[in-house]
Enzyme design. Structure first.
Site, PDB file in Angstrom:
ATOM      1  N   GLU A 180       0.843  -1.194   0.000  1.00 27.39           N
ATOM      2  CA  GLU A 180       0.000   0.000   0.000  1.00 27.39           C
ATOM      3  C   GLU A 180       0.882   1.248   0.000  1.00 27.39           C
ATOM      4  O   GLU A 180       1.343   1.684   1.063  1.00 27.39           O
ATOM      5  CB  GLU A 180      -0.880   0.031   1.253  1.00 27.39           C
ATOM      6  CG  GLU A 180      -1.815  -1.135   1.382  1.00 27.39           C
ATOM      7  CD  GLU A 180      -3.025  -0.789   2.251  1.00 27.39           C
ATOM      8  OE1 GLU A 180      -4.141  -0.978   1.769  1.00 27.39           O
ATOM      9  OE2 GLU A 180      -2.840  -0.315   3.380  1.00 27.39           O
ATOM     10  N   GLY A 186      -6.320   6.738   0.351  1.00 24.93           N
ATOM     11  CA  GLY A 186      -7.337   7.740   0.644  1.00 24.93           C
ATOM     12  C   GLY A 186      -7.174   9.023  -0.143  1.00 24.93           C
ATOM     13  O   GLY A 186      -7.817  10.033   0.159  1.00 24.93           O
TER      14      GLY A 186
HETATM   15  O1  LIG Z   1      -5.415   1.878   3.433  1.00 22.25           O
HETATM   16  C1  LIG Z   1      -6.095   1.282   2.625  1.00 22.25           C
HETATM   17  C2  LIG Z   1      -6.570  -0.092   2.894  1.00 22.25           C
HETATM   18  O2  LIG Z   1      -5.930  -0.645   3.987  1.00 22.25           O
HETATM   19  C3  LIG Z   1      -6.514   1.921   1.344  1.00 22.25           C
HETATM   20  O3  LIG Z   1      -7.433   2.901   1.620  1.00 22.25           O
HETATM   21  P1  LIG Z   1      -8.255   3.598   0.434  1.00 22.25           P
HETATM   22  O4  LIG Z   1      -8.809   2.457  -0.412  1.00 22.25           O
HETATM   23  O5  LIG Z   1      -9.309   4.401   1.113  1.00 22.25           O
HETATM   24  O6  LIG Z   1      -7.264   4.407  -0.336  1.00 22.25           O
END
Ligand SMILES: O=C(CO)COP(=O)(O)O
Length: 269
Positions: A180, A186
């Site tokens: 990630e 986000g």
């Molecule tokens: O941190 C995340 C999943 O663990 C990703 O978050 P988003 O999909 O909201 O970008």
């Protein structure tokens, strides 16, 4: 074009709800998700679906999943490195196991940052997960400055070397790793499929180096960061991406169901 992935790597779509939805809302979401997937005749053997709610929701989710025999799996967003004792506010892996959890997220960037979790703490939590027979979803990923310097592979490999120290080959065979990139979480700024593939391939190479090529071939590596129904299929087409860890889009049951059904997008296009 992606080559076929080994059969052991059943794609996993995991919804990390973060600190959203109370236990009543959790029940509604799980019911809607199940109905939507059931309507679509979702094959859970072909694409596994898991939700990762706040701790206070887990008992309600368990009751629903067990009572209605749902195929969904679920897990926690964190656990204590300790089994029990004077650790106010912490949650033992033993409690998660007792609630029927399959998975536990470890080392999410929001915990590394907000709770100052070091690589050593993350490694201790990975060990705690195995002690309680939980499958770790071990998170890694670089910040924007590291990406701008082109050091993303080096950074992620170092994080994983530290987290996997002490993980045996037998344990590693069942781990799930989630890449990630912090700049994509986000933000609506999703990594390109090539960006995701570059780091996921490097993670698989590291597993081959630390354990064996066969083991590396069987481990699921997820991508996370602004995954939506509209971008998931292109990411899933990458050879070394075996699923997604979904934040914001996972608390909308229709959107998350559509993400789980990414194979429909392939046949539709
Ligand atoms: O941190 C995340 C999943 O663990 C990703 O978050 P988003 O999909 O909201 O970008």
């Amino acid at each position: 074009m992606a080559t076929a992935k080994p059969v052991g790597r059943i794609p996993l779509m995991a919804g990390n709800w973060k600190m959203n939805l109370d236990h009543l809302q959790a029940t509604h979401l799980v019911q809607k998700l199940d109905w939507t997937l059931r309507d679509a005749k979702h094959d859970y053997e072909a694409v596994e679906v898991a939700v990762l709610p706040p701790f206070t929701d887990l008992r309600s989710v368990q009751t629903l999943v067990e009572g209605d025999r749902l195929h969904l799996r679920y897990g926690g967003q964190d656990l204590s490195p300790h089994a029990s004792g004077a650790y106010t506010g912490d949650i033992s892996g033993a409690f998660l196991k007792k609630l029927g959890c399959t998975y536990v997220v470890i080392g999410h960037s929001e915990r590394r940052e907000g709770h100052h979790e070091t690589d050593e703490v993350v490694a201790a939590k990975v060990q705690a997960a195995y002690r309680h027979e939980l499958t770790p979803i071990l998170c890694c990923g670089e910040a924007l400055d590291v990406r701008k310097e082109g050091r993303q592979v080096e950074h992620v490999v170092a994080q994983l070397r530290a987290a996997l120290a002490g993980v045996s080959k037998e344990q590693a065979a069942s781990i799930v790793i989630a890449y990630e990139p912090i700049w994509a979480i986000g933000t609506g700024e999703v990594a390109t499929p090539d960006d995701a593939q570059e780091v996921c391939a490097a993670i698989r190479n590291l597993l081959a180096e630390l354990y064996s090529g066969d083991l590396a071939d069987g481990v699921r590596i997820l991508y996370g960061g602004s995954v939506k129904a509209a971008n998931v299929a292109a990411i899933m087409a990458q050879e070394d991406v075996d699923g997604a860890l979904v934040g914001g889009a996972s608390i909308d049951p229709a959107e998350f169901a559509s993400i789980c059904r990414y194979r429909d997008h392939l046949t539709a296009s």
